[in-house]
Write a protein that holds these residues in place. Structure first.
Motif, PDB file in Angstrom:
ATOM      1  N   LEU A 273       0.851  -1.186   0.000  1.00 30.66           N
ATOM      2  CA  LEU A 273       0.000   0.000   0.000  1.00 30.66           C
ATOM      3  C   LEU A 273       0.884   1.231   0.000  1.00 30.66           C
ATOM      4  CD1 LEU A 273      -2.763   1.375   0.198  1.00 30.66           C
ATOM      5  CD2 LEU A 273      -2.589   1.159   2.698  1.00 30.66           C
ATOM      6  N   ASP A 274       0.692   2.076  -0.993  1.00 29.47           N
ATOM      7  CA  ASP A 274       1.465   3.317  -1.121  1.00 29.47           C
ATOM      8  C   ASP A 274       0.502   4.484  -0.976  1.00 29.47           C
ATOM      9  OD1 ASP A 274       3.249   5.296  -1.605  1.00 29.47           O
ATOM     10  OD2 ASP A 274       3.680   4.756  -3.687  1.00 29.47           O
ATOM     11  N   GLY A 275       0.578   5.167   0.158  1.00 25.72           N
ATOM     12  CA  GLY A 275      -0.336   6.268   0.424  1.00 25.72           C
ATOM     13  C   GLY A 275      -1.472   5.832   1.325  1.00 25.72           C
ATOM     14  N   ALA A 276      -2.291   6.783   1.705  1.00 20.26           N
ATOM     15  CA  ALA A 276      -3.428   6.506   2.596  1.00 20.26           C
ATOM     16  C   ALA A 276      -4.723   6.690   1.817  1.00 20.26           C
ATOM     17  CB  ALA A 276      -3.398   7.440   3.804  1.00 20.26           C
ATOM     18  N   PRO A 277      -5.413   5.608   1.503  1.00 20.73           N
ATOM     19  CA  PRO A 277      -6.657   5.756   0.745  1.00 20.73           C
ATOM     20  C   PRO A 277      -7.764   6.331   1.616  1.00 20.73           C
ATOM     21  CG  PRO A 277      -6.325   3.475   1.382  1.00 20.73           C
ATOM     22  CD  PRO A 277      -5.102   4.211   1.812  1.00 20.73           C
ATOM     23  N   GLY A 278      -8.408   7.346   1.096  1.00 22.72           N
ATOM     24  CA  GLY A 278      -9.562   7.901   1.786  1.00 22.72           C
ATOM     25  C   GLY A 278     -10.824   7.155   1.409  1.00 22.72           C
ATOM     26  N   PRO A 279     -11.969   7.678   1.775  1.00 20.77           N
ATOM     27  CA  PRO A 279     -13.225   7.039   1.379  1.00 20.77           C
ATOM     28  C   PRO A 279     -13.348   7.002  -0.141  1.00 20.77           C
ATOM     29  CG  PRO A 279     -13.588   8.678   3.101  1.00 20.77           C
ATOM     30  CD  PRO A 279     -12.184   8.862   2.633  1.00 20.77           C
ATOM     31  N   LEU A 312      -1.190  -0.979  -4.421  1.00 24.54           N
ATOM     32  CA  LEU A 312      -2.248   0.020  -4.478  1.00 24.54           C
ATOM     33  C   LEU A 312      -1.630   1.378  -4.166  1.00 24.54           C
ATOM     34  CD1 LEU A 312      -5.317   0.515  -4.811  1.00 24.54           C
ATOM     35  CD2 LEU A 312      -5.500   0.303  -2.315  1.00 24.54           C
ATOM     36  N   THR A 313      -1.697   2.298  -5.130  1.00 25.68           N
ATOM     37  CA  THR A 313      -1.104   3.620  -4.983  1.00 25.68           C
ATOM     38  C   THR A 313      -2.217   4.657  -4.946  1.00 25.68           C
ATOM     39  OG1 THR A 313       0.842   2.900  -6.221  1.00 25.68           O
ATOM     40  CG2 THR A 313       0.529   5.269  -5.946  1.00 25.68           C
ATOM     41  N   ASP A 317      -5.855  12.757  -6.950  1.00 22.47           N
ATOM     42  CA  ASP A 317      -6.908  12.766  -7.956  1.00 22.47           C
ATOM     43  C   ASP A 317      -7.166  11.416  -8.603  1.00 22.47           C
ATOM     44  OD1 ASP A 317      -4.462  12.668  -9.128  1.00 22.47           O
ATOM     45  OD2 ASP A 317      -4.947  14.020 -10.792  1.00 22.47           O
ATOM     46  N   GLN A 318      -6.368  10.406  -8.269  1.00 22.46           N
ATOM     47  CA  GLN A 318      -6.598   9.091  -8.848  1.00 22.46           C
ATOM     48  C   GLN A 318      -6.041   8.015  -7.925  1.00 22.46           C
ATOM     49  OE1 GLN A 318      -4.573   8.655 -12.621  1.00 22.46           O
ATOM     50  NE2 GLN A 318      -2.688   7.984 -11.658  1.00 22.46           N
ATOM     51  N   ILE A 319      -6.466   6.790  -8.187  1.00 23.58           N
ATOM     52  CA  ILE A 319      -5.963   5.624  -7.464  1.00 23.58           C
ATOM     53  C   ILE A 319      -5.581   4.586  -8.500  1.00 23.58           C
ATOM     54  CG2 ILE A 319      -8.288   4.626  -7.196  1.00 23.58           C
ATOM     55  CD1 ILE A 319      -7.309   3.572  -4.456  1.00 23.58           C
ATOM     56  N   SER A 320      -4.438   3.954  -8.307  1.00 23.81           N
ATOM     57  CA  SER A 320      -3.943   2.987  -9.284  1.00 23.81           C
ATOM     58  C   SER A 320      -3.616   1.676  -8.591  1.00 23.81           C
ATOM     59  CB  SER A 320      -2.704   3.521 -10.010  1.00 23.81           C
ATOM     60  OG  SER A 320      -1.642   3.729  -9.082  1.00 23.81           O
ATOM     61  N   VAL A 383       0.261  -5.547 -15.020  1.00 25.52           N
ATOM     62  CA  VAL A 383      -1.038  -4.993 -15.394  1.00 25.52           C
ATOM     63  C   VAL A 383      -1.306  -3.813 -14.470  1.00 25.52           C
ATOM     64  CG1 VAL A 383      -3.510  -5.440 -15.596  1.00 25.52           C
ATOM     65  CG2 VAL A 383      -1.874  -7.230 -16.178  1.00 25.52           C
ATOM     66  N   SER A 384      -1.559  -2.628 -15.052  1.00 28.05           N
ATOM     67  CA  SER A 384      -1.751  -1.406 -14.275  1.00 28.05           C
ATOM     68  C   SER A 384      -3.109  -0.803 -14.607  1.00 28.05           C
ATOM     69  CB  SER A 384      -0.643  -0.385 -14.581  1.00 28.05           C
ATOM     70  OG  SER A 384       0.630  -0.917 -14.280  1.00 28.05           O
ATOM     71  N   ALA A 385      -3.894  -0.561 -13.561  1.00 29.81           N
ATOM     72  CA  ALA A 385      -5.199   0.084 -13.708  1.00 29.81           C
ATOM     73  C   ALA A 385      -5.173   1.389 -12.930  1.00 29.81           C
ATOM     74  CB  ALA A 385      -6.311  -0.821 -13.184  1.00 29.81           C
ATOM     75  N   ALA A 386      -5.598   2.470 -13.583  1.00 30.77           N
ATOM     76  CA  ALA A 386      -5.646   3.797 -12.949  1.00 30.77           C
ATOM     77  C   ALA A 386      -7.055   4.347 -13.110  1.00 30.77           C
ATOM     78  CB  ALA A 386      -4.620   4.733 -13.576  1.00 30.77           C
ATOM     79  N   LEU A 387      -7.693   4.707 -11.978  1.00 32.98           N
ATOM     80  CA  LEU A 387      -9.053   5.233 -11.991  1.00 32.98           C
ATOM     81  C   LEU A 387      -9.063   6.613 -11.355  1.00 32.98           C
ATOM     82  CD1 LEU A 387     -11.097   2.099 -10.835  1.00 32.98           C
ATOM     83  CD2 LEU A 387     -10.500   2.797 -13.147  1.00 32.98           C
ATOM     84  N   PRO A 388      -9.782   7.583 -11.973  1.00 36.79           N
ATOM     85  CA  PRO A 388      -9.869   8.922 -11.380  1.00 36.79           C
ATOM     86  C   PRO A 388     -10.790   8.923 -10.173  1.00 36.79           C
ATOM     87  CG  PRO A 388     -11.232   8.793 -13.342  1.00 36.79           C
ATOM     88  CD  PRO A 388     -10.509   7.476 -13.246  1.00 36.79           C
ATOM     89  N   LEU A 389     -10.501   9.810  -9.243  1.00 36.69           N
ATOM     90  CA  LEU A 389     -11.332   9.940  -8.049  1.00 36.69           C
ATOM     91  C   LEU A 389     -12.302  11.106  -8.150  1.00 36.69           C
ATOM     92  CD1 LEU A 389      -8.714   9.230  -5.241  1.00 36.69           C
ATOM     93  CD2 LEU A 389     -10.369   7.680  -6.265  1.00 36.69           C
TER      94      LEU A 389
END
Length: 407
Positions: A273-279, A312-313, A317-320, A383-389
């Motif tokens: 886990l890279d970073g702190a995921p918010g809601p 998980l990064t 503005d996005q999570i990958s 395999v890399s998936a990037a989704l905007p928040l």
């Protein structure tokens, strides 16, 4: 059979030393016995026998030829080496075709008989002519029976695997049909009934809109209450259809649990886990979890990897999510060109097989994100998936059916 070979090899050497002690070529024969045993032993490690039912490779055939050549030379010098024929026959010739093995066994038997008669010292021994062919016939019959039994067992196993696969597909189809029936019943008894009631109330309100405004407003209030209950039911459907791993945990713990669950049987999966995921919106969490599950399924089934990593990064503005493995990899460009849509069909490197990566790419696109694949033969796959928040125009991310955020 290996133990029997070395036991008979030692007995043959002892018999030769007893019969030919002090001979001029004793040293060479002893050295040849040692080479024969060493060659047999090395073949167990350098040229292992092929799996049952498959053709032997060139390395194994070369080993068989070398062992038989040394044995024939040794037989010409020390007839006691004939006792090594039976274990040698079972350990070396059982992988050949039946016709080749039987023909070779006949030739070896003739050599044994010739060696026995050569050293008979003028006395005719009936056992020298009768015993080797009899023993060879019994060994050949046993070998043929074992090969036929193994072929029948392979056919039965193939039938069993095929039957289990068909049964699993049937049960999966039955489960899908049962779930569809359940959902159709739930929708009919809740949403459909609610929409029907709203329609009747709105029609009634329209009829009395001018003549009885109070009744019309009452009908509108009732329709609004029904709409509220229907919205609650719709959100419940969405929540029930979400991945079970996200029912009581957020994305990061769900991915950690997935990595732990997929580890084992030669594959180690770790989670970073890279970073702190918010809601996060539930659709984003569900999409990333499904992508991770699909990618790990490809790794387990096709890649032949020993290690894989989920990363998980979390950015502003996005999570990958990155899924990397040390497997066999494949030529992404070649497969993309073969499929014609710029997307590999699966992590096998074979066009037209599987729907794993296209399904992952579709999930990412639905939420305004991207999915990329980096791989080379022998270099593993990432395999890399990037989704905007942030809400993206024209995508389903702008509507969060969970009832949070922008819904």
């Amino acid at each position: 059979m290996h133990a029997a070979f070395f036991l008979l090899l030692g007995a043959s050497l002892a018999r030769y030393l007893i019969r030919h002690e002090g001979g001029g070529q004793t040293g060479w024969v002893v050295a040849l016995f040692a080479v024969f045993g060493l060659l047999y032993l090395l073949g167990r490690f350098l040229a292992p026998p092929p799996p049952s039912g498959t053709r032997p490779d060139a390395r194994y055939l070369a080993w068989v030829s070398a062992v038989l050549t040394v044995w024939v030379v040794l037989l010409a010098l020390a007839p006691s080496a004939a006792w090594c024929a039976m274990p040698l026959f079972f350990t070396g010739l059982h992988t050949l075709s039946t016709r080749t093995a039987v023909s070779l066994a006949a030739v070896l038997t003739l050599l044994v008989v010739a060696s026995k008669l050569r050293f008979a010292q003028g006395e005719f021994d009936p056992n020298a002519v009768i015993a080797p062919p009899a023993v060879a016939a019994v060994g050949t019959a046993v070998l043929i029976h074992l090969k036929r039994q193994a072929a029948r067992q392979r056919a039965l196993i193939d039938d069993l695997v095929r039957t289990r696969r068909d049964l699993a597909a049937t049960e999966r189809r039955a489960g899908i049909l049962a779930e569809r029936q359940r959902l159709s019943t739930e929708i009919h008894d809740t949403l459909a009934q609610g929409l029907s009631s709203q329609q009747m109330l709105l029609q009634a309100a329209e009829r009395v809109w001018q003549s009885d405004p109070d009744a019309a407003r009452g009908h509108m209030r009732d329709a609004g209450e029904i709409a509220s209950r229907s919205l609650t039911e719709a959100r419940r459907f969405v929540r029930d259809l979400a991945p079970a791993d996200l029912a009581e945990r957020t994305l990061a713990p769900a991915l950690a649990a997935l990595a732990e669950r997929e580890s084992g049987a030669g594959l180690t999966v770790v989670f970073h886990l890279d970073g702190a995921p918010g809601p996060l919106p539930e659709r984003v969490e569900a999409a990333l979890l499904r992508i991770a599950q699909g990618a790990l399924a490809n790794v387990r089934e096709h890649a032949g990897a020993t290690r894989a990593a989920l990363t998980l990064t979390c950015l502003d503005d996005q999570i990958s999510l990155d899924i990397a493995d040390d497997g066999s990899g494949f030529a992404v460009a070649a497969v993309a060109a073969a499929t014609g849509d710029g997307a590999p069909a699966a992590a096998t490197g074979r066009p037209g097989r599987g729907h794993g990566l296209p399904a992952m790419r579709a999930r990412a696109r639905q939420l305004g994100g991207t999915l990329t694949v980096e791989s080379e033969p022998g270099e593993g796959t990432v395999v890399s998936a990037a989704l905007p928040l942030t809400p993206v125009s024209g995508t389903a991310l702008a509507l969060d059916t969970s009832g949070r955020g922008t819904s």
